[in-house]
Design an enzyme around this catalytic site. Structure first.
Site, PDB file in Angstrom:
ATOM      1  CE  LYS A  36       2.561  36.554 -10.635  1.00 17.73           C
ATOM      2  NZ  LYS A  36       2.735  35.139 -10.198  1.00 17.73           N
ATOM      3  CD  GLN A  66      -0.263  36.862  -3.333  1.00 22.74           C
ATOM      4  OE1 GLN A  66      -0.124  35.958  -2.535  1.00 22.74           O
ATOM      5  NE2 GLN A  66       0.755  37.593  -3.765  1.00 22.74           N
ATOM      6  CE  LYS A  72       1.578  39.273  -0.113  1.00 18.49           C
ATOM      7  NZ  LYS A  72       2.351  37.992  -0.105  1.00 18.49           N
ATOM      8  CE  LYS A 131       0.371  31.691  -1.752  1.00 18.48           C
ATOM      9  NZ  LYS A 131       1.336  32.797  -1.626  1.00 18.48           N
ATOM     10  N   GLY A 138       5.904  30.571  -7.049  1.00 17.01           N
ATOM     11  CA  GLY A 138       6.324  29.730  -5.930  1.00 17.01           C
ATOM     12  C   GLY A 138       5.819  30.241  -4.584  1.00 17.01           C
ATOM     13  CG  ASP A 139       3.886  30.503  -0.538  1.00 14.14           C
ATOM     14  OD1 ASP A 139       3.881  31.740  -0.471  1.00 14.14           O
ATOM     15  OD2 ASP A 139       3.656  29.793   0.457  1.00 14.14           O
ATOM     16  CG  ASN A 158      13.081  32.520  -2.247  1.00 12.39           C
ATOM     17  OD1 ASN A 158      12.302  33.468  -2.146  1.00 12.39           O
ATOM     18  ND2 ASN A 158      14.048  32.498  -3.129  1.00 12.39           N
ATOM     19  CB  SER A 204       5.763  37.707  -9.752  1.00 10.69           C
ATOM     20  OG  SER A 204       6.384  36.607  -9.139  1.00 10.69           O
TER      21      SER A 204
HETATM   22  P1  NDP Z   1      10.611  27.935   1.515  1.00 11.40           P
HETATM   23  O1  NDP Z   1       9.917  26.650   1.283  1.00 11.40           O
HETATM   24  O2  NDP Z   1      11.754  28.305   0.655  1.00 11.40           O
HETATM   25  O3  NDP Z   1      11.121  28.026   3.018  1.00 11.40           O
HETATM   26  C1  NDP Z   1      10.239  27.899   4.074  1.00 11.40           C
HETATM   27  C2  NDP Z   1      11.015  27.965   5.369  1.00 11.40           C
HETATM   28  O4  NDP Z   1      10.107  28.064   6.449  1.00 11.40           O
HETATM   29  C3  NDP Z   1      11.833  26.696   5.617  1.00 11.40           C
HETATM   30  O5  NDP Z   1      12.957  27.009   6.373  1.00 11.40           O
HETATM   31  C4  NDP Z   1      10.844  25.845   6.411  1.00 11.40           C
HETATM   32  O6  NDP Z   1      11.445  24.855   7.221  1.00 11.40           O
HETATM   33  C5  NDP Z   1      10.170  26.894   7.270  1.00 11.40           C
HETATM   34  N1  NDP Z   1       8.808  26.456   7.597  1.00 11.40           N
HETATM   35  C6  NDP Z   1       7.822  26.143   6.728  1.00 11.40           C
HETATM   36  N2  NDP Z   1       6.729  25.736   7.369  1.00 11.40           N
HETATM   37  C7  NDP Z   1       7.039  25.792   8.673  1.00 11.40           C
HETATM   38  C8  NDP Z   1       6.308  25.504   9.853  1.00 11.40           C
HETATM   39  N3  NDP Z   1       5.047  25.057   9.799  1.00 11.40           N
HETATM   40  N4  NDP Z   1       6.935  25.709  11.047  1.00 11.40           N
HETATM   41  C9  NDP Z   1       8.208  26.158  11.087  1.00 11.40           C
HETATM   42  N5  NDP Z   1       8.949  26.431   9.997  1.00 11.40           N
HETATM   43  C10 NDP Z   1       8.366  26.261   8.822  1.00 11.40           C
HETATM   44  O7  NDP Z   1       9.472  29.047   1.448  1.00 11.40           O
HETATM   45  P2  NDP Z   1       9.616  30.634   1.247  1.00 11.40           P
HETATM   46  O8  NDP Z   1      10.874  31.112   1.842  1.00 11.40           O
HETATM   47  O9  NDP Z   1       9.309  30.934  -0.162  1.00 11.40           O
HETATM   48  O10 NDP Z   1       8.364  31.158   2.101  1.00 11.40           O
HETATM   49  C11 NDP Z   1       8.477  31.540   3.461  1.00 11.40           C
HETATM   50  C12 NDP Z   1       7.318  32.460   3.818  1.00 11.40           C
HETATM   51  O11 NDP Z   1       7.352  33.633   2.994  1.00 11.40           O
HETATM   52  C13 NDP Z   1       5.920  31.857   3.607  1.00 11.40           C
HETATM   53  O12 NDP Z   1       5.049  32.376   4.583  1.00 11.40           O
HETATM   54  C14 NDP Z   1       5.514  32.413   2.252  1.00 11.40           C
HETATM   55  O13 NDP Z   1       4.110  32.432   2.091  1.00 11.40           O
HETATM   56  C15 NDP Z   1       6.103  33.802   2.333  1.00 11.40           C
HETATM   57  N6  NDP Z   1       6.327  34.491   1.072  1.00 11.40           N
HETATM   58  C16 NDP Z   1       7.077  33.937   0.070  1.00 11.40           C
HETATM   59  C17 NDP Z   1       7.309  34.633  -1.088  1.00 11.40           C
HETATM   60  C18 NDP Z   1       8.192  34.092  -2.170  1.00 11.40           C
HETATM   61  O14 NDP Z   1       8.403  34.810  -3.148  1.00 11.40           O
HETATM   62  N7  NDP Z   1       8.732  32.896  -2.063  1.00 11.40           N
HETATM   63  C19 NDP Z   1       6.711  35.951  -1.306  1.00 11.40           C
HETATM   64  C20 NDP Z   1       5.998  36.474  -0.179  1.00 11.40           C
HETATM   65  C21 NDP Z   1       5.814  35.750   0.945  1.00 11.40           C
HETATM   66  P3  NDP Z   1      11.416  23.309   6.752  1.00 11.40           P
HETATM   67  O15 NDP Z   1      12.372  23.219   5.627  1.00 11.40           O
HETATM   68  O16 NDP Z   1      11.816  22.553   7.964  1.00 11.40           O
HETATM   69  O17 NDP Z   1      10.001  23.018   6.340  1.00 11.40           O
HETATM   70  O1  2IT Z   2       3.001  35.254  -1.031  1.00  7.83           O
HETATM   71  C1  2IT Z   2       3.458  35.711  -2.095  1.00  7.83           C
HETATM   72  O2  2IT Z   2       3.324  36.907  -2.402  1.00  7.83           O
HETATM   73  C2  2IT Z   2       4.188  34.797  -2.972  1.00  7.83           C
HETATM   74  N1  2IT Z   2       4.382  33.647  -2.633  1.00  7.83           N
HETATM   75  C3  2IT Z   2       4.681  35.282  -4.311  1.00  7.83           C
HETATM   76  C4  2IT Z   2       3.574  35.242  -5.324  1.00  7.83           C
HETATM   77  C5  2IT Z   2       3.973  35.531  -6.743  1.00  7.83           C
HETATM   78  O3  2IT Z   2       3.070  35.432  -7.586  1.00  7.83           O
HETATM   79  O4  2IT Z   2       5.116  35.853  -7.035  1.00  7.83           O
END
Ligand code: NDP
Ligand code: 2IT
Length: 449
Positions: free
Chosen positions: A93, A114, A117, A129, A168-169, A243, A380
């Protein structure tokens, strides 16, 4: 920091020699092994069963070609990945990331983290992943759809609701999950819970969109309350505006926090009056524009190019919610110098080892990603439960379960840290608590010859 246990140090040395071109993966393993040294000291049975050398080797790693045709009729080729890292406690997952920086190293670091976590959530999920070096920026709706369809045309044969369940990520949200799900269904003729983060009405769970950000604040609140502190009235920085960042901001504001800055990869906005989240949502979720647009729309706010500068703004609490290694040792020192007393990680591995050392050495309340961003994958897991029983829960029901899970993760990490003589060190606590359940399952299931 160092890996004190001799066996762990040897396993790490061999891994580093074999994977010299994978710095992010090695960084993630080194941190976990530092934490696990006292566990290895106490458990020769884990060493004898090769648990540590097995846990750093993915059960399966798939790399594949993703070819698609752009709007000009040109053929484009990207690289796709899925790492199925560990299935000791449940089906693989973990999310899918679409970003040009995606490499085998990035996917393996994310898949490795992961494992622990997912174990912390207490739900039965193994670690996985995936993703691609595809850059969604500047692509048309049709190009995004065709890329997702091509990606799934290979991925579908490796996944399934009881085998591996992606989500997603970075760069993969509800829109992309929809295209991926549609293609999976066409290819297999099965409507099933093979992905999470689905739309409500197509098997999705209420609160999944908000879950990572909300969960982060539930965890931070628990950690701060335990120290006689809180979110109310505090000045907060949030990096990113995707997100996780958006829903971290929503919950931080609901708890009385004042979020003064957000960013994207281009730069950051500072709003001394407090970020207007409805404007951010309109810009990012609806119009898919850059965060610089915020300064054009909100009088009194400013935009500064270069995203790393956000850490120079004085704050009480920092919530990194963008990407890996976004806070280095110098930036951590600046945060501390400016009075920051708490850091809670929404992104995966956002702090470099030097930054983590700085936070711990200065006694900050520091919530490591594996624990504090687990709310997304936990929800999830709740989506998978709802798919299995073919029912859906109300938003308050899911939110209450999420809140309970985050409180339990805090208690588990705090308890494990204390048990191994590292009271207050939630990095060690989260790594140990997450590891133990997986290690016991690996021990129980035997070694295949
Ligand atoms: P999104 O794609 O929705 O948003 C990512 C954000 O981070 C955007 O604002 C983006 O800016 C910025 N960003 C991405 N890459 C870079 C970089 N190299 N340098 C600076 N800014 C950057 O992703 P999420 O919000 O889903 O994910 C954000 C973080 O949270 C990640 O590390 C992800 O692994 C983690 N995460 C996400 C989960 C989820 O459920 N979605 C769960 C747990 C962890 P720009 O638009 O300019 O690229
Ligand atoms: O980093 C993370 O934990 C995620 N992007 C969410 C993974 C998931 O399966 O919901």
């Amino acid at each position: 920091m160092e890996i004190k246990n001799k066996h762990l140090s040897e396993v790490y040395g061999a891994l580093a020699a074999k994977n010299a071109s994978e710095p992010e993966f090695l960084q993630a393993v080194a941190e976990v092994f530092e934490s696990l040294s006292p566990v290895a000291d106490a458990r020769p049975d884990y060493i004898k069963a090769g648990v540590f050398s097995r846990i750093v080797e993915p059960e399966r790693f798939v790399q594949f070609r993703v070819s698609w045709v752009d709007d000009n009729g040109n053929v484009q080729v990207n690289r796709g990945y899925r790492v199925q890292f560990n299935s000791a406690i449940g089906p693989y997952k973990g999310g899918l990331r679409f970003h040009p920086s995606v490499s085998a190293s990035v996917i393996k670091f994310l898949g490795f983290e992961q494992i622990f976590k997912n174990s912390l959530t207490t739900l039965p999920m193994g670690g996985g992943k995936g993703g691609s070096d595809f850059d969604p920026k500047g692509k048309s709706e049709g190009e995004i759809m065709r890329f997702c369809q091509s990606f799934m045309t290979e991925l579908f044969r490796h996944i399934g609701p009881d085998t591996d369940v992606p989500a997603g990520d970075i760069g993969v949200g509800g829109r992309e999950i929809g295209y991926l799900f549609g293609q999976y269904k066409r290819l297999t003729n099965r409507f099933e819970g093979v992905l999470t983060g689905k739309a409500i009405g197509s098997g999705g769970s209420l609160v999944r969109t908000q879950a990572t950000g909300y969960g982060l604040l539930y965890f931070a609140d628990e950690m701060l309350t335990d120290r006689g502190l809180g979110i109310d009235g505090k000045t907060i920085l949030i990096s990113g505006s995707g997100n996780v960042a958006i829903y971290a901001c929503e919950k931080a504001q609901a708890m009385g926090g004042k979020v003064v800055a957000m960013s994207d990869s281009g730069g950051y906005v500072y709003d001394p009056e407090g970020i207007k989240l409805d404007v951010v949502k309109q810009i990012k979720e609806v119009e898919r524009l850059r965060i610089s647009e915020y300064a054009a729309r909100v009088p009194g706010s400013t935009y500064t190019a270069g995203c790393r500068g956000i850490w120079s703004i004085p704050c009480d609490i920092a919530l990194p919610c963008a990407t890996q290694n976004e806070i280095n040792g110098e930036e951590a020192k600046t945060l501390v110098k400016n009075g920051c007393f708490a850091v809670a990680e929404g992104a995966n591995m956002p702090s470099t080892p030097e930054a983590v050392e700085c936070f711990l050495a200065n006694g900050l309340a520091y919530a490591p990603a594996k624990a504090s961003n687990a709310g997304g994958v936990a929800t999830s897991g709740l989506e998978m439960v709802q798919n299995s029983i073919r029912m859906s829960w109300t938003a308050p029901e899911v939110d209450e379960k999420l809140h309970g899970i985050m409180k339990n993760i805090y208690a588990a990490a705090k308890g494990a840290a204390a048990e191994y003589g590292m009271a207050g060190n939630l990095v060690a606590g989260a790594n140990i608590a997450g590891f133990q359940k997986v290690a016991d399952a690996m021990l129980w299931q035997g070694i295949s010859y």
